[in-house]
Design an enzyme around this catalytic site. Sequence first.
Site, short mmCIF file in Angstrom:
data_model
loop_
_atom_site.label_atom_id
_atom_site.label_comp_id
_atom_site.label_asym_id
_atom_site.label_seq_id
_atom_site.Cartn_x
_atom_site.Cartn_y
_atom_site.Cartn_z
N HIS A 128 0.82 -1.22 0.00
CA HIS A 128 0.00 0.00 0.00
C HIS A 128 0.85 1.27 0.00
CE1 HIS A 128 -4.21 -1.37 0.79
NE2 HIS A 128 -3.57 -2.49 1.10
N HIS A 149 0.40 -8.08 -3.31
CA HIS A 149 -0.71 -7.65 -2.45
C HIS A 149 -1.75 -8.75 -2.31
CE1 HIS A 149 -4.63 -5.67 -1.57
NE2 HIS A 149 -3.89 -5.11 -0.64
N ILE A 172 -8.34 -2.70 -2.04
CA ILE A 172 -8.94 -2.95 -0.72
C ILE A 172 -7.82 -3.05 0.30
CG2 ILE A 172 -8.98 -5.43 -0.95
CD1 ILE A 172 -11.63 -3.30 0.82
#
Length: 494
Positions: free
Chosen positions: A160, A346, A494
């Site tokens: 992220h 991820h 997300i």
Amino acid sequence: MLAGLNPVIISLLQEFPPRSKLNAKVYGNQDSSINIDELNLIFCLALQAIKSNKLFILDHHDTVIPYLRRINDNTTSKTYATRTILYLQNDDTLKPMAIELSLPHPGGDQFGAINKVYTPPPADQKEGSLEEIIWQLAKAYVAVNDSVSHELITHFLHTHAVIEPFVIATNRQLSLIHPIYKLLHPHFRDTMSINAIARQILINGGGVVELAFYPAKYSMEFSSSLYKDWNFTEQALPQDLKKRGMAVPHPESKHGLRLLIKDYPYAIDGLDIWSVIRNWVSDYTSLYYKTDEAIRSDTELQMWWKELVEVGHGDKRDEPWWPKMENREELIESCTTMIWIASALHAATNFGQYTYSGYMPNRPTNSRRFMPVEGTAEFEELRENPDRAFMRTITAKLQTLLVISLIEVLSMHSSDEVYLGQRDTAEWTVDLAAAAAFERFGKALAEVEERIVERNREEKLRNRHGPVKIPYTLLFPSSGAGMTGKGIPNSITI
């Protein structure tokens, strides 16, 4: 460690006993106290096991120790830094041989660490023995460390957070019709938005992370401090595996690497995905950059890379490992790494969170009590009612509810998810050669899916499903909506 949420920490043990890399002038002697006798190896001595690449380590010591005194003194958490030594058995499974729990010296950091080593109970020990109960509790402290390492470093920091400067620079410096913009743009979809939401409710002061994970109010400082060790080029999967000693160069092997643990699901599936992404990036970029000079003379591309290095990751601008962006190989490797971080890395560390952590005793996020000392009321409770003692040690009920609610959401795919090998519009390019290369990319990913299914059917690959028969699917490219435990979206959404 090999097929779970955090399969990027385990490394080959290359020296014994394990040594710390912390500054001894500040932290004193932080080397491990584990000795050969405590490993209790049946077939060989520890040094022989090292020479034959049989010993591995899950090391959560150096990352934790600098913060541990403040955490234990100023929060409700009571935990340890940990080292776990594992032996590679003939069936390619790992057997934990020793766990070291470490605390800062009460006299000050400069005096080093106070270490206590725990080993598994003997094979003839009766089930439910005190030795087995203590061993289970030692493993829980390791799991607490690994849960925090996963969420704050592997998941947040290394996907992220580090991808944000790439998103910003791409949108600032590359025009919409630039070929590299078209290549990368799908892999940056919604990332800035989801990170903004995270800063409002998850990683903010008093947010879920501070309430439920053991670093508490030091969580973001802890995560941010480890950015000093970040290296963009080492996030390329082959480089990561070599750095950790999990693979060695081997030109005759598939992907040019030989894995030291043959049944390493994350690495095996990941290398397949990495190779397919790299082939796609190579095919695509070769359509627009026929020579290295074409890279150097593309002013947009050069300004993009300059902003990435000097502004986006400005505090890393002087690191020698940055590619110079002077040839096609550097462009291909850099774009492949960006796509890998935003998609497969991820996915591998996010979408299995509820499956692996939905039952909190399996991966607790906090410990509230130290290992009980003989002669205390806590020790007697551990002896008389080990389940109650265990539950009073790990994450509390309210925090458990918060974490489970969070990871249930994080493990979900939305109905409009766009997966690796897909585009949200068929008109993403008018270049027929690029469209044809992308079609080959999709077919190659489908072939990877078939190989993953085949691997999961092989019973001899014990690490792919474990004792509870959960197949490893976190790097299976496609998925439907909902909590599926598989699927690699193009981007961090997300």
